[in-house]
Design a protein around this motif. Structure first.
Motif, mmCIF file in Angstrom:
data_model
loop_
_atom_site.group_PDB
_atom_site.id
_atom_site.type_symbol
_atom_site.label_atom_id
_atom_site.label_comp_id
_atom_site.label_asym_id
_atom_site.label_seq_id
_atom_site.Cartn_x
_atom_site.Cartn_y
_atom_site.Cartn_z
ATOM 1 N N SER A 20 5.223 16.966 -7.425
ATOM 2 C CA SER A 20 5.297 16.037 -6.303
ATOM 3 C C SER A 20 4.338 14.882 -6.541
ATOM 4 O O SER A 20 3.417 14.974 -7.346
ATOM 5 C CB SER A 20 5.006 16.738 -4.975
ATOM 6 O OG SER A 20 3.758 17.346 -4.967
ATOM 7 N N ALA A 21 4.610 13.796 -5.868
ATOM 8 C CA ALA A 21 3.793 12.602 -6.015
ATOM 9 C C ALA A 21 3.852 11.837 -4.703
ATOM 10 O O ALA A 21 4.748 12.033 -3.888
ATOM 11 C CB ALA A 21 4.297 11.736 -7.173
ATOM 12 N N ILE A 22 2.877 10.966 -4.533
ATOM 13 C CA ILE A 22 2.773 10.207 -3.287
ATOM 14 C C ILE A 22 3.313 8.808 -3.523
ATOM 15 O O ILE A 22 2.891 8.107 -4.448
ATOM 16 C CB ILE A 22 1.309 10.121 -2.823
ATOM 17 C CG1 ILE A 22 0.695 11.527 -2.724
ATOM 18 C CG2 ILE A 22 1.212 9.378 -1.496
ATOM 19 C CD1 ILE A 22 1.412 12.462 -1.789
ATOM 20 N N ARG A 23 4.244 8.414 -2.689
ATOM 21 C CA ARG A 23 4.772 7.052 -2.796
ATOM 22 C C ARG A 23 3.788 6.064 -2.204
ATOM 23 O O ARG A 23 3.148 6.322 -1.184
ATOM 24 C CB ARG A 23 6.094 6.920 -2.016
ATOM 25 C CG ARG A 23 7.270 7.627 -2.645
ATOM 26 C CD ARG A 23 8.537 7.261 -1.882
ATOM 27 N NE ARG A 23 9.694 7.951 -2.403
ATOM 28 C CZ ARG A 23 10.104 9.156 -1.997
ATOM 29 N NH1 ARG A 23 9.442 9.792 -1.053
ATOM 30 N NH2 ARG A 23 11.171 9.719 -2.534
ATOM 31 N N VAL A 24 3.689 4.926 -2.849
ATOM 32 C CA VAL A 24 2.884 3.841 -2.303
ATOM 33 C C VAL A 24 3.792 3.082 -1.342
ATOM 34 O O VAL A 24 4.529 2.186 -1.731
ATOM 35 C CB VAL A 24 2.385 2.919 -3.435
ATOM 36 C CG1 VAL A 24 1.602 1.753 -2.857
ATOM 37 C CG2 VAL A 24 1.537 3.711 -4.420
ATOM 38 N N MET A 25 3.735 3.453 -0.083
ATOM 39 C CA MET A 25 4.697 2.928 0.885
ATOM 40 C C MET A 25 3.980 2.083 1.915
ATOM 41 O O MET A 25 3.052 2.549 2.566
ATOM 42 C CB MET A 25 5.412 4.115 1.541
ATOM 43 C CG MET A 25 6.644 3.759 2.328
ATOM 44 S SD MET A 25 7.912 2.927 1.349
ATOM 45 C CE MET A 25 8.601 4.305 0.469
ATOM 46 N N THR A 26 4.381 0.846 2.067
ATOM 47 C CA THR A 26 3.821 0.006 3.134
ATOM 48 C C THR A 26 4.431 0.454 4.460
ATOM 49 O O THR A 26 5.377 1.249 4.496
ATOM 50 C CB THR A 26 4.137 -1.479 2.898
ATOM 51 O OG1 THR A 26 5.552 -1.648 2.949
ATOM 52 C CG2 THR A 26 3.610 -1.935 1.545
ATOM 53 N N GLN A 27 3.916 -0.085 5.535
ATOM 54 C CA GLN A 27 4.391 0.312 6.869
ATOM 55 C C GLN A 27 5.900 0.143 7.043
ATOM 56 O O GLN A 27 6.549 0.950 7.692
ATOM 57 C CB GLN A 27 3.685 -0.529 7.947
ATOM 58 C CG GLN A 27 2.279 -0.071 8.255
ATOM 59 C CD GLN A 27 2.254 1.111 9.199
ATOM 60 O OE1 GLN A 27 2.821 1.051 10.274
ATOM 61 N NE2 GLN A 27 1.607 2.182 8.798
ATOM 62 N N ASP A 28 6.442 -0.936 6.466
ATOM 63 C CA ASP A 28 7.883 -1.155 6.634
ATOM 64 C C ASP A 28 8.663 -0.961 5.339
ATOM 65 O O ASP A 28 9.862 -1.199 5.290
ATOM 66 C CB ASP A 28 8.167 -2.548 7.223
ATOM 67 C CG ASP A 28 7.637 -3.681 6.339
ATOM 68 O OD1 ASP A 28 7.731 -4.847 6.753
ATOM 69 O OD2 ASP A 28 7.117 -3.387 5.250
ATOM 70 N N GLY A 29 7.983 -0.540 4.287
ATOM 71 C CA GLY A 29 8.676 -0.272 3.033
ATOM 72 C C GLY A 29 8.832 -1.474 2.117
ATOM 73 O O GLY A 29 9.218 -1.319 0.965
#
Lengths: 374, 97
Positions: free
Chosen positions: A305-314
């Motif tokens: 598993s890995a963590i996506r670098v996701m902004t508030q709105d993608g």
């Protein structure tokens, strides 16, 4: 600033930071690339390696154009990397599929694409809805449950781990100073230069580019910027190496140049990158077998598993600081797709000292305040 | 290369790449194949170079064979069974086979 040891300090040694550093080095800038350590969360080791266009930009039409720009530049970018490093990152753009396993899924997909392409200001590009037999001409191994798919000829994929290695090889060859285990604790601006305070000493540079993924949320306010992030976990299932059978990437399943099949696209709120849930990976695997029944007796060799670098709105964030001129922030979750843009378009902007508003104004974090006021 | 020191136990018959070999009850598939003179169990997925068992205790993964349709089984960990069908694995596996 004359006298600073470095022209630009880039924080974050992942795909965004490495691509930016390479682009800056090509512009003749002296670059320090600060990175955390091997035990830290490192999103760039966990990507699905798609260079993906279809369905990007619903909610922010400019993102589609920005993505296509990078997709179109990707071939030339990979050629440059190969010339400099001898490494072939195996970029391919055969087009890609989003498969539907029911009429309802197919209809929902068609609706999303219709809404996307109806947005004012959207760049025109082709995405087709195909039925089972049309899909089967290109993907002969699809199962009977595949009702249809959306296909976009601009979609592709790459060997993302080799891309990461190629970028680090290239920046090393270009004299970028790579500083691992240099976690940035604080950033100050003093006498016209940025001072990055780390546990291993202070780094000074005339300009600053924050490319630290989800950690940008902590770092950006230090220089009058903001990066509202919403990290999200994904889990991937990886099979043993297989003889080539899949010539096109599917958004949740692809066969790498080495023969392994990667299966993914789960989304969870968890931010623990070491956690794995059997329920999630078994759901992904089951869906993969419904899409490609010939995978049923293939062995899984690992899951991660890995963590996506996701902004508030993608959507990406590109900003330059008003209170701390010379400080920039870059956030995105498509570090692979946008790699060409970061290397060839954004890095030169930073080298010149100003973002090109005609290209990246829609991605300023100011957009979050506009929404809040509404 | 390998010779049985003792011919003990019941005879078990199994097929390796379609050819019958005789084993003894209690043999592992790896032991049975080595005793029957099988030269290599697989070729590697990348360079297709031949491999035979190395550790014979389940940690080297060089003895991988397909047993009764299930691929990449460790032959050193599976006891022989009458009628078992074993296939050597050449290069990358073919999905669906």
């Amino acid at each position: 600033m004359a006298g600073s040891e470095y022209d630009v300090a880039v924080v974050g040694g992942g795909l965004v930071g490495a691509a930016t550093s390479w682009g800056l080095a090509r512009e003749g800038r002296r670059v320090a690339l600060l990175d955390e350590g091997d035990r830290d969360v490192r999103a760039s080791r966990g990507n699905f390696a798609l260079v993906w266009v279809q369905s990007k930009g619903l909610g922010l039409a400019a993102y589609a154009g920005w993505t296509i720009r990078s997709s179109n530049a990707w071939g030339g970018f990979s050629d440059l990397l190969k010339q400099e490093t001898g490494l072939d990152v195996c970029f391919q753009r055969p087009g890609g599929f989003h498969l539907a396993l029911s009429e309802k899924e197919l209809e929902a997909r068609a609706n999303i694409l219709k809404r996307l392409h109806n947005q004012p200001g959207i760049v025109e590009y082709k995405t087709e809805m195909l039925d089972h037999s049309q899909v089967a001409k290109m993907l002969p191994d699809i199962g009977p449950e595949v009702v249809g798919a959306s296909y976009c000829p601009l979609d592709g994929h790459v060997n993302s781990l080799r891309l990461f290695r190629a970028l680090h090889t290239a920046i090393n060859a270009r004299g970028v100073t790579y500083l691992p285990s240099h976690r940035v604790e604080n950033i100050t601006k003093d006498g016209g230069e940025f001072r990055l305070h780390t546990g291993k000493g202070e780094i000074r540079a005339g300009k600053l580019a924050l490319a630290a993924g989800n950690a940008n949320m902590r770092l950006a306010p230090m220089v009058g910027l903001e990066a509202p992030m919403r990290p999200e976990r994904g889990q991937i299932v990886v099979t043993e190496r297989l003889r080539p059978f899949l010539n096109y990437p599917v958004v949740t399943l692809r066969q790498t140049d080495e023969g392994t099949v990667m299966i993914g696209d789960s989304k969870e709120e968890s931010t623990d990158p070491s956690g794995l849930t059997i329920g999630v990976s078994s759901t992904e695997a089951e869906r993969a077998v419904r899409q490609f029944p010939l995978l049923a007796n293939v062995n899984v060799v690992r899951t991660w598993s890995a963590i996506r670098v996701m902004t508030q709105d993608g959507f990406p964030i590109y900003d330059e600081s008003e209170t701390h001129p010379g400080a920039f922030v870059l956030c995105c979750h498509s570090g692979v797709t946008l790699c060409a843009n970061h290397a060839l378009t954004v890095a030169p902007m930073i080298a010149r000292g100003a973002l090109d508003k005609s290209l990246v104004a829609p991605f300023s974090a100011r957009r979050f305040h506009v929404q809040a006021a509404g | 290369m390998f010779k049985r020191l003792v011919d003990a136990g019941e005879t078990v018959s199994l097929k390796v790449d379609g050819k019958s070999i005789r084993a003894c009850a209690g043999d592992t598939v790896a032991g049975a194949m080595l005793a029957a003179g099988v030269d290599h169990f697989r070729t590697t997925p990348v360079t297709e170079s031949p491999r035979a068992p190395y550790c014979l205790m389940g940690v080297c993964f060089d003895c991988l064979v397909t047993i009764d349709g299930v691929g990449s089984r460790q032959a050193c960990l599976v006891p022989v069974r009458e009628g078992m069908s074993v296939e050597t694995q050449l290069g990358k596996r073919e999905a669906g086979r």
